[in-house]
Design an enzyme around this catalytic site. Structure first.
Site, PDB file in Angstrom:
ATOM      1  N   ARG A 159     -18.354  11.194 -36.012  1.00  0.00           N
ATOM      2  CA  ARG A 159     -19.230  10.816 -34.901  1.00  0.00           C
ATOM      3  C   ARG A 159     -20.014  12.019 -34.380  1.00  0.00           C
ATOM      4  NH1 ARG A 159     -17.841   7.240 -37.425  1.00  0.00           N
ATOM      5  NH2 ARG A 159     -16.749   5.357 -36.779  1.00  0.00           N
ATOM      6  N   SER A 209     -16.018  -0.227 -31.426  1.00  0.00           N
ATOM      7  CA  SER A 209     -14.837   0.549 -31.029  1.00  0.00           C
ATOM      8  C   SER A 209     -15.190   1.388 -29.805  1.00  0.00           C
ATOM      9  CB  SER A 209     -14.388   1.462 -32.174  1.00  0.00           C
ATOM     10  OG  SER A 209     -13.977   0.695 -33.285  1.00  0.00           O
ATOM     11  N   GLU A 279     -16.190   6.506 -27.371  1.00  0.00           N
ATOM     12  CA  GLU A 279     -17.228   6.551 -28.385  1.00  0.00           C
ATOM     13  C   GLU A 279     -18.542   6.052 -27.777  1.00  0.00           C
ATOM     14  OE1 GLU A 279     -17.635   4.462 -32.696  1.00  0.00           O
ATOM     15  OE2 GLU A 279     -15.854   5.687 -32.376  1.00  0.00           O
TER      16      GLU A 279
END
Length: 285
Positions: A159, A209, A279
């Site tokens: 990420r 998520s 996230e």
């Protein structure tokens, strides 16, 4: 196109968020670059929007300018390469790859994001990620320079990317795939779609998520073990289907969603000593 007081709830997968002061939809990469440079010259805050699939926008909305890349969505196939504008939906790129008998991008068929956003965060799923297929990315630097960066220059991680850390704007990206059977590619995409539908709460608004995977743990299991499945504030809750998702049951506010996220962070840390990192990106707070 320029819109004023455009509700961000219409442009995020959570389906929440107040108005953007100014909402700009460039028709091409040059207009996108001009919009960014104008904001920088005038010292006006701006935010570049893809599909809004990893954002939680405040109920108060966004000050300044939101630059939406939604109209920059062309996909060109050149042999085993696909050159895609930043606003191209990953599902559309995966479909184009399948149609042309190119394998390697099936993992992205169900990710509800754009090519630009996927490069920004090195998006991935089902043991595949952008770092596996990216060849180069054309970006606009904060100084107004257009650069083409090879995959080895992007510092891609979990990420993470140089695009994200240096505030680069993705204009186009090229992915390199391999020849394959259209039938086999479609079957794999169908299988992944079925797995998503069985395991994820796709019937509700969410940002996928909600938390990054903490080293040595799984966020969903920690949340479940903390007894937080179904924890609810207003019309936002931890999904009873997959504890790693915070969902909008319908009519939730951004404040509801954020309250659930913060409570989950606090409770998991209290019980297990692990601080979950979202996230989701928070805009306008």
């Amino acid at each position: 196109m320029i819109l004023f007081d455009e509700p961000m709830s219409a442009h995020t997968t959570f389906g929440v968020g107040g108005p953007a002061d100014v909402f700009v939809i460039p028709r091409n990469a040059r207009e996108a670059a001009d919009a960014v440079l104008a904001c920088r010259k005038l010292d006006v805050p701006y935010f570049v929007l893809g599909k809004g699939s990893d954002l939680l926008v405040s109920d108060d909305g966004c000050r300044g300018v939101v630059i939406s890349m939604e109209d920059l969505c062309s996909i060109e196939v050149d042999g085993t390469s696909l050159v895609c504008e930043a606003g191209a939906a990953l599902a559309d790129v995966a479909a184009a790859a399948c149609e042309n008998g190119l394998t390697g991008f099936e993992f992205a068929c169900g990710i509800p994001g754009s090519m630009g956003g996927a490069c920004f965060m090195n998006a991935g799923a089902y043991d595949g990620c952008m770092a596996d297929v990216l060849r180069w990315v054309e970006v606009l630097t904060p100084q107004g320079e257009t650069m083409t960066l090879g995959v080895d220059e992007l510092a891609l991680g979990y990420r993470a990317s140089r695009i994200r850390s240096e505030g680069l704007l993705v204009l186009r990206a090229c992915i390199e795939l391999c020849p394959g059977s259209r039938e086999a590619i479609q079957q794999k995409m169908d299988d992944l779609t079925q797995r998503r539908e069985e395991k994820q709460p796709l019937e509700y608004g969410s940002a996928g998520s909600t938390f990054k995977r903490p080293e040595g743990y799984f966020a969903g299991k920690l949340i479940m073990d903390a007894g937080l499945k179904g924890y609810r504030v207003g019309n936002a809750c931890v999904s009873t289907k997959h504890a790693g998702f915070v969902v909008n049951l319908g009519g939730a506010t951004a404040a509801d969603v954020r309250a659930v996220i913060v409570h989950v962070q606090d409770e998991v840390e209290r019980q297990f000593g692990v601080r979950l990192e979202p996230e989701v990106r928070f805009i306008g707070w």
